[in-house]
Design a protein around this motif. Structure first.
Motif, mmCIF file in Angstrom:
data_model
loop_
_atom_site.group_PDB
_atom_site.id
_atom_site.type_symbol
_atom_site.label_atom_id
_atom_site.label_comp_id
_atom_site.label_asym_id
_atom_site.label_seq_id
_atom_site.Cartn_x
_atom_site.Cartn_y
_atom_site.Cartn_z
ATOM 1 N N GLU A 113 0.837 -1.197 0.000
ATOM 2 C CA GLU A 113 0.000 0.000 0.000
ATOM 3 C C GLU A 113 0.879 1.256 0.000
ATOM 4 O OE1 GLU A 113 -2.770 -0.467 3.185
ATOM 5 O OE2 GLU A 113 -4.040 1.161 2.447
ATOM 6 N N ILE A 114 1.958 1.215 0.779
ATOM 7 C CA ILE A 114 2.889 2.342 0.836
ATOM 8 C C ILE A 114 3.550 2.540 -0.529
ATOM 9 C CG2 ILE A 114 5.052 3.152 1.884
ATOM 10 C CD1 ILE A 114 4.130 1.616 4.468
ATOM 11 N N ALA A 115 3.889 1.431 -1.189
ATOM 12 C CA ALA A 115 4.510 1.516 -2.514
ATOM 13 C C ALA A 115 3.541 2.128 -3.531
ATOM 14 C CB ALA A 115 4.968 0.132 -2.967
ATOM 15 N N VAL A 116 2.272 1.700 -3.484
ATOM 16 C CA VAL A 116 1.272 2.253 -4.411
ATOM 17 C C VAL A 116 1.102 3.752 -4.145
ATOM 18 C CG1 VAL A 116 -1.180 2.245 -5.044
ATOM 19 C CG2 VAL A 116 0.046 0.071 -4.741
ATOM 20 N N GLU A 117 1.015 4.125 -2.875
ATOM 21 C CA GLU A 117 0.882 5.538 -2.516
ATOM 22 C C GLU A 117 2.033 6.360 -3.111
ATOM 23 O OE1 GLU A 117 -1.439 7.331 -0.892
ATOM 24 O OE2 GLU A 117 -0.232 9.159 -1.075
ATOM 25 N N GLU A 118 3.255 5.825 -2.992
ATOM 26 C CA GLU A 118 4.424 6.551 -3.504
ATOM 27 C C GLU A 118 4.332 6.690 -5.029
ATOM 28 O OE1 GLU A 118 6.255 7.859 -1.260
ATOM 29 O OE2 GLU A 118 7.859 8.722 -2.486
ATOM 30 N N ALA A 119 3.874 5.633 -5.678
ATOM 31 C CA ALA A 119 3.705 5.688 -7.135
ATOM 32 C C ALA A 119 2.693 6.772 -7.507
ATOM 33 C CB ALA A 119 3.258 4.324 -7.658
ATOM 34 N N VAL A 120 1.581 6.819 -6.758
ATOM 35 C CA VAL A 120 0.541 7.811 -7.054
ATOM 36 C C VAL A 120 1.089 9.227 -6.830
ATOM 37 C CG1 VAL A 120 -1.731 8.669 -6.361
ATOM 38 C CG2 VAL A 120 -1.335 6.196 -6.568
ATOM 39 N N ARG A 121 1.895 9.392 -5.778
ATOM 40 C CA ARG A 121 2.485 10.721 -5.534
ATOM 41 C C ARG A 121 3.422 11.120 -6.674
ATOM 42 N NH1 ARG A 121 3.379 11.200 1.068
ATOM 43 N NH2 ARG A 121 1.301 10.383 1.557
ATOM 44 N N LEU A 122 4.171 10.149 -7.214
ATOM 45 C CA LEU A 122 5.054 10.454 -8.346
ATOM 46 C C LEU A 122 4.231 10.857 -9.568
ATOM 47 C CD1 LEU A 122 7.783 7.672 -7.990
ATOM 48 C CD2 LEU A 122 8.130 10.138 -7.728
ATOM 49 N N LYS A 123 3.053 10.245 -9.696
ATOM 50 C CA LYS A 123 2.194 10.616 -10.815
ATOM 51 C C LYS A 123 1.636 12.026 -10.600
ATOM 52 C CE LYS A 123 -1.548 9.243 -13.750
ATOM 53 N NZ LYS A 123 -2.777 8.503 -13.935
ATOM 54 N N GLU A 124 1.234 12.306 -9.365
ATOM 55 C CA GLU A 124 0.679 13.641 -9.070
ATOM 56 C C GLU A 124 1.722 14.742 -9.272
ATOM 57 O OE1 GLU A 124 -2.722 12.182 -5.871
ATOM 58 O OE2 GLU A 124 -0.764 12.835 -5.145
ATOM 59 N N LYS A 125 3.011 14.392 -9.035
ATOM 60 C CA LYS A 125 4.082 15.382 -9.260
ATOM 61 C C LYS A 125 4.457 15.510 -10.729
ATOM 62 C CE LYS A 125 6.519 14.389 -4.972
ATOM 63 N NZ LYS A 125 7.597 13.485 -4.525
ATOM 64 N N GLY A 126 3.842 14.694 -11.582
ATOM 65 C CA GLY A 126 4.149 14.745 -13.003
ATOM 66 C C GLY A 126 5.380 13.947 -13.394
ATOM 67 N N VAL A 127 5.922 13.176 -12.456
ATOM 68 C CA VAL A 127 7.112 12.369 -12.754
ATOM 69 C C VAL A 127 6.711 11.090 -13.497
ATOM 70 C CG1 VAL A 127 9.058 11.096 -11.743
ATOM 71 C CG2 VAL A 127 8.360 13.290 -10.769
ATOM 72 N N ALA A 128 5.595 10.506 -13.086
ATOM 73 C CA ALA A 128 5.129 9.262 -13.720
ATOM 74 C C ALA A 128 3.881 9.547 -14.535
ATOM 75 C CB ALA A 128 4.827 8.214 -12.654
ATOM 76 N N GLU A 129 3.743 8.828 -15.666
ATOM 77 C CA GLU A 129 2.526 8.986 -16.475
ATOM 78 C C GLU A 129 1.535 7.865 -16.206
ATOM 79 O OE1 GLU A 129 5.551 9.146 -18.825
ATOM 80 O OE2 GLU A 129 5.615 11.161 -17.949
#
Lengths: 314, 249
Positions: free
Chosen positions: B40-56
Motif C-alpha cells: 500500500e505504501i509503494a502504491v501511494e508513492e507511485a501515485v504521488r510520483l504521478k501527481e508530481k508529473g514524474v510518472a505517467e
C-alpha cells in the motif's frame, strides 16, 4: 558439505552476529568458511580467523563492497558458491538486502530468518510476525539462508584460520553511494545488547523519553529501544524501534516502560530471557508475557527504580 | 515514465494469525483480507510520483486468487491506472513470484518497479531483491524517501544504525519501508472511478508458468507460549528479584 558464512562488520569491527551465524553453520557442517566483504578489512578478517571451528577466512575488497551495496556483495558472493553447499548470512539490513539476490542468481529459493536448524534440509522460521513458526524443507542443491542471530549462541574464540583474498567481483555499476547518516552512540548496539530499556507512547514527548529512558539505560549499561508508537510519535529515532518492523532483540533483560505490548512489539522482544514491564495499566497485554510486572506510573516508578539500583550497586 | 507496482493480498494487518489445529498452515477461511501494508505504501508513492508529473502511468499487478482483484481495485481507487491479475490458486514461493514479475516487467517495460519490502504473511523480504537480480536492474530496499530526476532515482534507505542514501540508474527496483509515506484512503468518487478501470485477468502460463516448488512447508506451529510471571509491589522488590532470583543485574 561446506558452508560459507557472511561476516557482519562495519569494515572496522567484527559483529557478534557473525559468531552466532557460525554456530548455525557448524550445526550443518564441520567445513565452515567466513567471507569478509568490505574495504580495509584486514583487522576484521583477523578477528574472524579467531572464531573456533572456522576452516578459513576469505576477504573480498572494493569500494562498493566497503559500502555493502547489494549488487556488489551478491556479485562477489555468487561465484564463490561453486565451492559451497550453503550460504548463511546474518539477517541484518545488509544480509537481507543481498542474500535473496544470490539465491535468484543461483536459481534457488532463499530461506529467510531461520531460528533453528532441524537438519541439513529442514529449518524453522517465524511467519506472520512470529505468530506462527514454519518448518520448511528445501530441495535445492545449494541453500541460501539468512539467520536470525538472536536465536543462536555465539561461537567461541580460539581458532586460527588462514586468511585468503578472493575476487571482489564487478561492483555495482548502476548504483552510486551518496551518503550515510549513522547514529553515533556510546551505548551498546540494540541488536546485540545484554540489557535493553525500551520506552513507549506513555513517555509523551521526545524530551521526556530522553529524561526517563536514557539515564536508566546508562545506569544498567543497556541499549535503548522504543515501541513503534513511540517512534511514530517522534519520541525516539527510527533505529530504536523494537518489533515486527524494527529490530528483533533477545537480551538477558528487557525492560519495557510505558509500553502496552502490541503484538507487533512483542514479536521483536518476546525471546528475551527476562522481561520486566512497568505500566500503570494493570491490564496491559505486556504483563501477560512479563516475568516481573510493576503496575505503576513510570513517573514515580523510575526514580524509585534508579535509587533502588543505586543501593544494590553500592 | 511508467511504474509497475506489484501488490499482494494478505490477512489483514489487524487480524491475529491463528494456526490451524492440524498444523498445516494459518487459518485464512472467512478471515478479513487486505492489501499488504508495505504494498500500500509503494502504491501511494507511485501515485504521488504521478501527481508530481514524474510518472505517467501506474500498472498494478497481483498474483493470487480471483479475489485479489479486490486488492488491485483498492490500488486503482488510490490512483493507479490499470491492473493485471495473474490468477492462481497456488501460493507461489518468492522465487516463482520474482520470475513471474520479471516476465511482467519485460512485457510492460516500466522505468521503476515500486513494491513493498516484504509481505506480512510469509515475512520473506525477498521478492524485490530477487526481481532486481533477475532483471539485472539496480535495487534500493527499505526506502524511506524517493526522488526521481530524469533517469536517476535517489533513495534513502533504513539500515541498521541509521540511513543510507543511494542513486540508481533507471530502470530500477525500489522496495518501500514503513516510513516512506502514509497511504491515503480512497475517496468515494475515486472508488467509483476505479470500477471503470481495466483489470486484465491472466494465467501464470501467460508469463512463463510455474516450475515445481523448491520449498515445502511440513508444519506450521504456534510459537511456544511465554507465561507471565509475577507482579511485584515496588521498584525495590523488582530490583531485589532481578538481582537474586533472575541474576540479570
Amino acid at each position: 558439505m561446506a558452508v560459507l558464512v557472511f561476516a557482519d562488520h562495519d569494515n572496522v569491527t567484527l559483529k557478534d552476529n557473525t559468531h552466532k551465524t557460525v554456530t548455525a553453520a557448524l550445526s550443518l557442517s564441520g567445513d565452515v568458511d567466513i567471507l569478509v566483504a568490505g574495504q580495509g578489512v584486514a583487522g576484521v578478517a583477523a578477528e574472524a580467523a579467531k572464531i573456533a571451528g572456522v576452516r578459513k577466512v576469505l576477504t573480498a575488497e572494493s569500494e562498493a563492497l566497503g559500502r555493502q551495496i547489494a549488487e556488489a556483495v551478491a556479485g562477489a558472493v555468487t561465484p564463490l558458491m561453486a565451492d559451497y553447499d550453503a550460504l548463511l548470512v546474518p539477517a541484518t539490513s545488509v544480509g537481507k538486502n543481498f542474500a535473496p539476490r544470490v539465491a535468484a542468481l543461483l536459481d534457488v529459493a532463499p530461506i529467510s530468518e531461520i531460528i533453528e536448524v532441524v537438519d541439513s534440509q529442514t529449518f524453522t522460521r517465524p511467519i506472520y510476525a512470529g505468530n506462527a513458526l514454519e518448518t520448511v524443507v528445501s530441495s535445492d542443491p545449494k541453500k541460501v539462508i539468512t539467520v536470525r542471530a538472536t536465536a543462536f549462541k555465539a561461537a567461541g574464540e580460539g581458532g586460527s584460520a588462514a586468511i585468503t583474498a578472493v575476487d571482489p567481483g564487478p561492483g555495482a555499476p548502476k548504483t552510486r553511494f551518496v551518503s550515510d547518516e549513522l547514529v553515533k552512540s556510546d551505548r551498546p548496539e540494540l541488536a546485540g545488547a545484554k540489557i535493553v530499556v525500551s520506552g513507549g507512547r506513555a513517555m509523551g514527548s521526545a524530551e521526556e523519553f530522553q529524561r526517563v529512558i536514557e539515564p536508566l539505560a546508562d545506569k544498567l549499561g543497556a541499549a535503548v529501544g522504543a515501541s513503534r508508537a513511540a517512534v511514530d510519535a517522534g519520541y525516539a529515532p527510527n533505529d530504536y524501534q523494537v518489533g515486527q518492523t524494527g529490530k528483533v532483540v533477545a537480551p538477558q533483560l528487557y525492560v519495557a516502560i510505558g509500553i502496552s505490548g502490541a503484538i507487533q512489539h512483542l514479536a521483536g522482544m518476546k525471546d528475551s530471557k527476562v522481561i520486566v514491564a512497568i505500566n500503570k495499566d494493570g491490564d496491559a497485554p505486556i504483563f501477560q508475557i512479563a516475568d516481573y510486572g510493576l503496575v505503576a506510573d513510570y513517573k514515580t516508578a523510575i526514580p524509585e527504580l534508579m535509587s533502588a539500583l543505586e543501593t544494590v550497586k553500592a | 515514465m511508467k511504474i509497475l507496482a506489484p501488490v499482494k493480498r494478505v490477512l489483514d494487518y489487524n487480524v491475529k494469525a491463528r494456526v490451524k489445529s492440524d498444523q498445516s498452515g494459518v487459518d485464512l477461511a472467512n478471515m478479513k483480507m487486505a492489501m499488504n501494508p508495505f504494498c500500500e505504501i509503494a502504491v501511494e508513492e507511485a501515485v504521488r510520483l504521478k501527481e508530481k508529473g514524474v510518472a505517467e502511468e501506474i500498472v498494478v499487478v497481483s498474483i493470487g486468487p480471483i479475489q485479489a482483484q479486490e486488492t488491485i481495485r483498492t490500488a486503482l481507487a488510490m490512483g493507479a491506472d490499470r491492473g493485471i491479475l495473474i490468477q492462481t490458486d497456488t501460493d507461489p514461493e518468492p522465487l516463482e513470484v520474482a520470475k513471474l514479475l520479471k516476465a511482467v516487467a519485460l512485457a510492460e517495460e516500466p522505468s521503476l518497479i515500486l513494491m513493498g519490502k516484504q509481505a506480512i504473511d510469509g515475512d520473506n523480504n525477498a521478492v524485490g531483491q530477487m526481481l532486481s537480480a533477475l532483471l539485472d536492474w539496480p535495487q534500493a530496499t527499505f526506502a524511506s524517501s524517493l526522488e526521481v530526476t530524469g533517469a536517476v532515482a535517489k533513495v534513502t534507505r533504513e539500515v541498521d544504525g541509521g540511513l543510507q542514501t543511494l542513486e540508481l540508474d533507471l530502470p530500477a527496483v525500489v522496495t518501500a519501508d514503513l516510513r516512506l509515506n502514509e497511504p491515503r484512503y480512497a475517496s468515494l468518487p475515486n472508488i467509483m472511478k476505479a470500477k471503470k478501470k481495466t483489470i486484465d485477468i491472466k494465467t501464470v502460463d501467460d508469463y512463463g508458468g510455474l516450475t515445481s516448488p523448491h520449498l515445502s512447508v511440513t508444519k506450521v506451529a504456534e510459537p511456544p507460549k511465554r507465561v507471565g510471571g509475577v507482579k511485584v509491589d515496588s521498584a525495590a522488590t523488582l530490583v531485589a528479584k532481578l538481582k537474586t532470583e533472575a541474576g540479570v543485574i
